[in-house]
Design a protein around this motif. Structure first.
Motif: not given
Length: 250
Positions: A171-174, A233-241
């Motif tokens: 995700y962060q690469l893209c 899943e807001e916690a997952v989004l925070r982790f992804m970002q």
């Protein structure tokens, strides 16, 4: 917002270190050795070649590696390779799925053009990190609800942690390079797992029964993923970002 998966902020740092590995480095050779172990020796999905690492061990590599970015999850206690993935970037050669799968035309997103689509490829978890006996012979499987608890009952319980760590790098690469979409050829079990985690993968073609296990191409939008995770899943989004310290394994 919901946090049905019970994520903790130490999710990655407790168990795994996910890093980009660069071609020509010892870590990259370990990654190619691990690809051989899973995709050639264990699963038999990729025809082995005579290529070997500098250590004399067989490796798996192909022409798409030159136009890809490569990530490895290392298990912190012993620095073993726990999982890996590559992202094939838009290129003149095309994507790995294109010659092997029927893909819908048009795609469901008007701006999903060739120059904005990458491919999630060669993704697998090392055999001893897979959760169940029934998961042997499959690169990635498992039930995310029961495995995300972080209880110390063995390596296999942390599989979704591994998957999320790898997907955060994708995700962060893209986001960084302006690739808004990714395709991936997946079987029904793994696609259901990702959808359960909040990733809005949509099928964009029929199942190819000629590959084992049967798989089809799915497409995910980075923007849709952000909207889906924010709602579910807001916690997952925070982790992804969350930005981790930049690290390239050499």
């Amino acid at each position: 917002m919901s946090n049905t998966l019970g994520l903790g902020w130490d999710m990655e740092t407790t168990y795994f270190r996910v890093e980009e590995v660069k071609p020509g480095s010892p870590a990259y050779e370990r990654y190619l050795e691990a690809r051989y172990e899973v995709f050639c020796a264990e699963l038999g999905r990729v025809e082995p070649t005579d290529s070997c690492s500098s250590n004399g061990r067989p490796i798996e590599t192909d022409s798409y590696d030159a136009c890809s970015r490569h990530f490895v999850a290392f298990y912190k206690p012993d620095d073993s390779v726990a999982g890996f993935v590559r992202v094939i970037l838009p290129n003149e050669q095309g994507l790995n799925v294109t010659p092997r799968y029927v893909i819908d035309d048009p795609l469901p997103y008007p701006d999903a053009t060739d120059d904005r689509i990458g491919e999630i490829s060669r993704m697998a978890i090392a055999q001893h990190f897979r959760r169940r006996h029934s998961d042997q012979g499959k690169p990635i499987q498992g039930d995310p609800g029961s495995e995300m608890s972080m209880r110390p009952e063995g390596l296999r319980r942390h599989q979704p942690e591994l998957v999320l760590g790898l997907y955060r790098e994708i995700y962060q690469l893209c986001k960084a390079i302006g690739v808004g979409y990714c395709v991936a050829a997946m079987d029904s079990h793994f696609s259901r797992m990702l959808i359960a985690l909040g990733f809005p993968f949509v099928p964009v073609g029929p199942v190819n029964e000629a590959v084992k296990p049967p798989r089809r191409v799915f497409l995910v939008s980075a923007a849709e993923m952000e909207r889906s995770l924010a709602a579910r899943e807001e916690a997952v989004l925070r982790f992804m970002q969350a930005q981790q310290a930049e690290s390239v394994k050499t």
